[in-house]
Design a protein around this motif. Structure first.
Motif, PDB file in Angstrom:
ATOM      1  N   ASP A 214       0.823  -1.203   0.000  1.00  0.00           N
ATOM      2  CA  ASP A 214       0.000   0.000   0.000  1.00  0.00           C
ATOM      3  C   ASP A 214       0.861   1.258   0.000  1.00  0.00           C
ATOM      4  OD1 ASP A 214       0.894  -0.744   2.556  1.00  0.00           O
ATOM      5  OD2 ASP A 214      -0.690   0.390   3.551  1.00  0.00           O
ATOM      6  N   ILE A 215       1.950   1.228   0.789  1.00  0.00           N
ATOM      7  CA  ILE A 215       2.855   2.379   0.830  1.00  0.00           C
ATOM      8  C   ILE A 215       3.636   2.490  -0.474  1.00  0.00           C
ATOM      9  CG2 ILE A 215       4.927   3.287   1.947  1.00  0.00           C
ATOM     10  CD1 ILE A 215       3.878   2.319   4.585  1.00  0.00           C
ATOM     11  N   LEU A 216       4.073   1.349  -1.016  1.00  0.00           N
ATOM     12  CA  LEU A 216       4.826   1.378  -2.278  1.00  0.00           C
ATOM     13  C   LEU A 216       3.964   1.922  -3.416  1.00  0.00           C
ATOM     14  CD1 LEU A 216       6.758  -2.031  -2.094  1.00  0.00           C
ATOM     15  CD2 LEU A 216       7.499   0.239  -1.347  1.00  0.00           C
ATOM     16  N   ASP A 217       2.677   1.565  -3.414  1.00  0.00           N
ATOM     17  CA  ASP A 217       1.768   2.090  -4.444  1.00  0.00           C
ATOM     18  C   ASP A 217       1.616   3.599  -4.303  1.00  0.00           C
ATOM     19  OD1 ASP A 217       1.398  -0.434  -5.426  1.00  0.00           O
ATOM     20  OD2 ASP A 217      -0.499  -0.790  -4.383  1.00  0.00           O
ATOM     21  N   LEU A 218       1.489   4.082  -3.069  1.00  0.00           N
ATOM     22  CA  LEU A 218       1.410   5.535  -2.849  1.00  0.00           C
ATOM     23  C   LEU A 218       2.691   6.221  -3.314  1.00  0.00           C
ATOM     24  CD1 LEU A 218      -0.230   5.757   0.700  1.00  0.00           C
ATOM     25  CD2 LEU A 218      -1.158   6.708  -1.418  1.00  0.00           C
ATOM     26  N   ARG A 219       3.832   5.572  -3.064  1.00  0.00           N
ATOM     27  CA  ARG A 219       5.128   6.126  -3.469  1.00  0.00           C
ATOM     28  C   ARG A 219       5.198   6.254  -4.990  1.00  0.00           C
ATOM     29  NH1 ARG A 219      10.253   3.373  -0.718  1.00  0.00           N
ATOM     30  NH2 ARG A 219       9.284   4.347   1.112  1.00  0.00           N
ATOM     31  N   ASP A 220       4.721   5.220  -5.696  1.00  0.00           N
ATOM     32  CA  ASP A 220       4.714   5.254  -7.164  1.00  0.00           C
ATOM     33  C   ASP A 220       3.797   6.368  -7.673  1.00  0.00           C
ATOM     34  OD1 ASP A 220       6.479   3.158  -7.293  1.00  0.00           O
ATOM     35  OD2 ASP A 220       4.927   1.628  -7.583  1.00  0.00           O
ATOM     36  N   ASN A 221       2.639   6.534  -7.021  1.00  0.00           N
ATOM     37  CA  ASN A 221       1.711   7.594  -7.435  1.00  0.00           C
ATOM     38  C   ASN A 221       2.331   8.975  -7.249  1.00  0.00           C
ATOM     39  OD1 ASN A 221      -0.368   5.855  -8.172  1.00  0.00           O
ATOM     40  ND2 ASN A 221      -1.234   5.794  -6.110  1.00  0.00           N
ATOM     41  N   LEU A 222       3.032   9.163  -6.133  1.00  0.00           N
ATOM     42  CA  LEU A 222       3.675  10.448  -5.870  1.00  0.00           C
ATOM     43  C   LEU A 222       4.749  10.754  -6.915  1.00  0.00           C
ATOM     44  CD1 LEU A 222       4.006  10.351  -1.972  1.00  0.00           C
ATOM     45  CD2 LEU A 222       2.621  11.951  -3.316  1.00  0.00           C
ATOM     46  N   ARG A 223       5.543   9.749  -7.248  1.00  0.00           N
ATOM     47  CA  ARG A 223       6.600   9.965  -8.252  1.00  0.00           C
ATOM     48  C   ARG A 223       5.993  10.302  -9.608  1.00  0.00           C
ATOM     49  NH1 ARG A 223      10.285   4.809  -6.308  1.00  0.00           N
ATOM     50  NH2 ARG A 223      11.308   5.876  -4.549  1.00  0.00           N
ATOM     51  N   SER A 224       4.914   9.618  -9.943  1.00  0.00           N
ATOM     52  CA  SER A 224       4.249   9.885 -11.218  1.00  0.00           C
ATOM     53  C   SER A 224       3.718  11.312 -11.264  1.00  0.00           C
ATOM     54  CB  SER A 224       3.108   8.885 -11.406  1.00  0.00           C
ATOM     55  OG  SER A 224       2.381   9.170 -12.573  1.00  0.00           O
ATOM     56  N   LEU A 225       3.122  11.749 -10.146  1.00  0.00           N
ATOM     57  CA  LEU A 225       2.594  13.119 -10.089  1.00  0.00           C
ATOM     58  C   LEU A 225       3.716  14.149 -10.099  1.00  0.00           C
ATOM     59  CD1 LEU A 225      -0.274  12.633  -7.489  1.00  0.00           C
ATOM     60  CD2 LEU A 225      -0.534  13.141  -9.926  1.00  0.00           C
ATOM     61  N   GLU A 226       4.855  13.832  -9.445  1.00  0.00           N
ATOM     62  CA  GLU A 226       5.992  14.746  -9.463  1.00  0.00           C
ATOM     63  C   GLU A 226       6.505  14.959 -10.872  1.00  0.00           C
ATOM     64  OE1 GLU A 226       8.649  12.863  -6.774  1.00  0.00           O
ATOM     65  OE2 GLU A 226       7.600  13.562  -4.967  1.00  0.00           O
ATOM     66  N   ASN A 227       6.569  13.864 -11.645  1.00  0.00           N
ATOM     67  CA  ASN A 227       6.995  13.987 -13.041  1.00  0.00           C
ATOM     68  C   ASN A 227       6.008  14.836 -13.841  1.00  0.00           C
ATOM     69  OD1 ASN A 227       9.237  12.358 -12.594  1.00  0.00           O
ATOM     70  ND2 ASN A 227       8.140  10.474 -13.105  1.00  0.00           N
ATOM     71  N   LYS A 228       4.724  14.651 -13.554  1.00  0.00           N
ATOM     72  CA  LYS A 228       3.690  15.406 -14.255  1.00  0.00           C
ATOM     73  C   LYS A 228       3.760  16.883 -13.895  1.00  0.00           C
ATOM     74  CE  LYS A 228      -1.231  15.148 -15.347  1.00  0.00           C
ATOM     75  NZ  LYS A 228      -2.519  14.439 -15.062  1.00  0.00           N
ATOM     76  N   MET A 229       4.011  17.174 -12.594  1.00  0.00           N
ATOM     77  CA  MET A 229       4.095  18.572 -12.150  1.00  0.00           C
ATOM     78  C   MET A 229       5.315  19.269 -12.721  1.00  0.00           C
ATOM     79  SD  MET A 229       2.737  18.672  -8.182  1.00  0.00           S
ATOM     80  CE  MET A 229       4.005  17.568  -7.601  1.00  0.00           C
ATOM     81  N   ALA A 230       6.373  18.504 -12.987  1.00  0.00           N
ATOM     82  CA  ALA A 230       7.578  19.110 -13.568  1.00  0.00           C
ATOM     83  C   ALA A 230       7.288  19.664 -14.954  1.00  0.00           C
ATOM     84  CB  ALA A 230       8.697  18.078 -13.631  1.00  0.00           C
ATOM     85  N   GLU A 231       6.306  19.055 -15.634  1.00  0.00           N
ATOM     86  CA  GLU A 231       5.926  19.520 -16.967  1.00  0.00           C
ATOM     87  C   GLU A 231       4.848  20.609 -16.897  1.00  0.00           C
ATOM     88  OE1 GLU A 231       4.673  16.041 -19.027  1.00  0.00           O
ATOM     89  OE2 GLU A 231       6.635  15.035 -18.885  1.00  0.00           O
ATOM     90  N   GLN A 232       3.822  20.344 -16.059  1.00  0.00           N
ATOM     91  CA  GLN A 232       2.728  21.314 -15.936  1.00  0.00           C
ATOM     92  C   GLN A 232       2.032  21.106 -14.593  1.00  0.00           C
ATOM     93  OE1 GLN A 232      -0.228  21.070 -18.992  1.00  0.00           O
ATOM     94  NE2 GLN A 232      -1.371  22.834 -18.251  1.00  0.00           N
ATOM     95  N   ALA A 233       2.151  22.080 -13.711  1.00  0.00           N
ATOM     96  CA  ALA A 233       1.588  21.961 -12.350  1.00  0.00           C
ATOM     97  C   ALA A 233       0.187  22.545 -12.329  1.00  0.00           C
ATOM     98  CB  ALA A 233       2.482  22.671 -11.347  1.00  0.00           C
ATOM     99  N   ASP A 234      -0.803  21.824 -12.915  1.00  0.00           N
ATOM    100  CA  ASP A 234      -2.181  22.311 -12.890  1.00  0.00           C
ATOM    101  C   ASP A 234      -2.795  22.055 -11.509  1.00  0.00           C
ATOM    102  OD1 ASP A 234      -3.933  19.645 -13.094  1.00  0.00           O
ATOM    103  OD2 ASP A 234      -2.158  19.459 -14.390  1.00  0.00           O
TER     104      ASP A 234
END
Length: 624
Positions: free
Chosen positions: A92-112
């Motif tokens: 459960d924690i590893l899945d949250l960690r993956d989601n956070l990394r994915s969102l961080e990559n997305k925010m680096a491009e466009q932080a909507d």
């Protein structure tokens, strides 16, 4: 609130009722011990509660999450190292960690705004689940359970005991609402035992634990369930408090039974003497009175073992001398530079972490393995060895034949001896291979005692024994007139039996006077003194390069904590600002045609939005 409630449970084994009308209630946060004689049904009840076996009638109701450690851990088909398997336990924690990394990559491009909201939500969940401290917590648990040296070991290469410790570690990492533990102290050395006690004492959830370790139960549980004669009864308090209540209860019940039974006997005698005659009317009155009395059964005396042990011959004053002993397996040194002297009457416990070579040392003394160094026994010394693996039983198929083969006793004497060790009636014809762990231990003790040696080498003699048998064994060994060298992690046993502690390490042996409690007090005092000395030395050599590195590391850690605190403050400010924007939007919707108010609100909105943009930029800067 009850986290587990069992009502009217009936459980059958092999067609016979083993447990009848069991009612068990475990409250939230309650820590309960489940005790009873071997074969009473403790593990059977646990397995029924966990749904592993069927129950004939009754209800089982759960609330919350459950973590279960069985007495025997099934072999796992999972692959990976010990650390990787522990990590995978919190997917459960590893899945949250993956989601956070994915969102961080997305925010680096466009932080909507939507992405930021999701990131804030996942961050909060991740922190609440303990994601930032996951690896540190895994290392802490593995170290506590004595598995720190096996973090990179493939899990399928572990021994049976190590796999059990890994299973326990996974369980603790999950933090379930209730822990169900069946003999969790098996395969733990004393250091790991003490760590587990402290961990469970601070555990926020509920716990139901089966254990024969009285010291462990005293330190961990706050209530006790007793299974006896197929029924369950609850008591408040730890094991020692339970024992006291139980003894008082037995005394009170015995006295009540004696009083009632005497009254019944007196009434029956009066009726017999005056049933016909001038007092017949009074006799009929006594009959009516007799019918209203309910007999009280006195507590049954349990069939305690009736054993004794005395050395057949007296040894000399010097019983055993070990000098510069070393044992190696191939290129690996198990231990070296071990020296020990046993004098007549010594009762010494051999302690040390798992795998250090305690059993190996006993086997060296008995000549079962090669060694370097000197081992000398004194005059008239006769050695009797008790192995925790019971290699010395199973020489014959039947219990009776096992003693026939090992002694010169005739059959009636053998039956009497076996009865004293709990083998009564047809039990003497049981196959040795089919005996339970407790029965094998009792048979091994029987053979040991028949040998009547004056030097006992005991390797975990209380393993598999129920509490009553342990107490009998302790009483026997207290009165024993010979010398004892024992390996045991049963601290209650050690406090009652030994007068010295010998701590085995890779580089030798250190002896302490006194029982286990005295040894722990000395060890803790020594550890405190060493820490104080080390701290003083560290302060005096603050210019030392290594010390400076340590300070730099601490400063870096403090800086990291400051940054994390700052990030948290910014996130809180972002949340407050977003809430303020939402409030302004709501006011704009309500303003409708009020032009001046709408204009003012728009200006406020833009000002707050600029503030939010600055906060997001500051937050992203700290993330980099």
């Amino acid at each position: 609130m009850s986290i587990l409630y069992c009502n009217g449970l009936e459980i059958e084994v092999a067609g016979s009722t083993l447990l009848d009308h069991i009612t068990l209630r475990l409250e939230k946060g309650q820590k309960a011990g489940l005790v009873g004689a071997n074969g009473a049904g403790k593990t059977t009840l646990i397995r029924a509660v966990m749904g592993e076996i069927a129950h004939e009638s009754g209800d089982i109701n759960w609330q919350g999450t459950v973590g279960y450690l069985p007495q025997t851990t099934a072999s796992s088909a999972e692959h990976g190292t010990v650390f990787e398997q522990m990590l995978a336990e919190r997917q459960d924690i590893l899945d949250l960690r993956d989601n956070l990394r994915s969102l961080e990559n997305k925010m680096a491009e466009q932080a909507d705004e939507k992405t930021l909201e999701r990131y804030s939500l996942f961050t909060e969940q991740y922190e609440r689940a303990g994601g930032y401290a996951l690896e540190a917590r895994i290392r802490k648990i593995l170290t506590g359970l004595g598995m720190d040296r096996h973090q990179t070991t493939e899990a399928n290469h572990l021994s049976g005991g190590q796999k059990t410790r890994l299973a326990l570690g996974k369980l603790l990492l999950r933090d379930p609402d209730v822990l169900i533990l069946d003999e969790p102290t098996n395969h733990l050395d004393i250091e790991a035992l003490e760590w587990l006690e402290n961990y469970l004492a601070d555990y926020a959830g509920a716990m139901l634990v089966v254990s024969h370790d009285r010291y462990f139960l005293d330190r961990v549980v706050d209530s006790t369930f007793l299974i006896e004669d197929g029924f369950l009864k609850a008591y408040n308090g730890n094991y020692s408090e339970f024992e006291l209540q139980r003894n008082i209860e037995k005394i009170s019940l015995t006295r009540e039974a004696e009083r009632i039974n005497k009254k019944i006997a007196d009434l029956e005698e009066y009726i017999r003497r005056h049933g016909a005659g001038i007092k017949a009317k009074q006799a009929r009155g006594r009959e009516s009175m007799l019918k209203r009395i309910t007999p009280v059964n006195a507590p049954k005396d349990s069939k305690k073992l009736s054993i004794s042990l005395q050395a057949k011959t007296r040894s000399g004053d010097r019983v055993l001398e070990i000098d510069d002993l070393a044992v190696k397996y191939g290129q690996k040194t198990i231990f070296e530079h071990v020296g020990l002297e046993l004098r007549r009457g010594d009762k010494i416990a051999l302690l040390g972490r798992n795998g250090i070579g305690k059993t190996t040392l006993l086997r060296a003394v008995t000549g079962q393995i090669p060694y370097n160094g000197t081992i000398r026994t004194g005059a008239n010394v006769s050695v009797s060895y008790y192995s925790q693996e019971h290699e010395n039983i199973g020489l014959r198929e039947i219990v009776m034949d096992e003693i026939r083969y090992s002694s010169t006793l005739d059959d009636p004497e053998i039956r009497n001896v076996l009865a004293r060790f709990g083998f009564r009636g047809e039990d003497v014809f049981k196959p040795v291979a089919g005996l339970s762990g407790g029965e094998k231990s009792r048979l091994a003790l029987c053979k040991l005692f028949l040998n009547q040696g004056n030097l006992l080498l005991l390797d975990e003699p209380t393993n598999h024994l129920d509490m009553e048998t342990r107490e009998v064994l302790e009483e026997v060994l207290q009165d024993y007139n010979g010398t004892i060298l024992t390996v045991s992690h049963d601290r209650y046993f050690l406090n009652r039996i030994v007068n010295k502690i010998a701590l085995l390490t890779v580089n030798g042996l250190k002896v302490f006077e006194g029982d286990y409690t005295a040894y722990r007090e000395m060890s803790e005092k020594s550890e405190d003194e060493e820490k104080e000395s080390a701290q003083a030395a560290q302060d005096q050599t603050c210019k030392n390069e290594e010390v400076q590195k340590a300070r730099d590391y601490r400063e870096e850690s403090k800086n990291t904590k400051r940054i994390e605190k700052k990030i948290k403050q910014i996130e809180e400010k972002i949340a407050e600002t977003e809430l303020l924007l939402q409030e302004i939007e709501d006011k704009l919707d309500a303003a409708a045609s009020d032009y001046e108010l709408t204009l003012s609100l728009h200006q406020s909105y833009e000002k707050v939005q600029i503030e939010l943009d600055h906060l997001m930029e500051e937050w992203l800067a700290y993330q980099d």
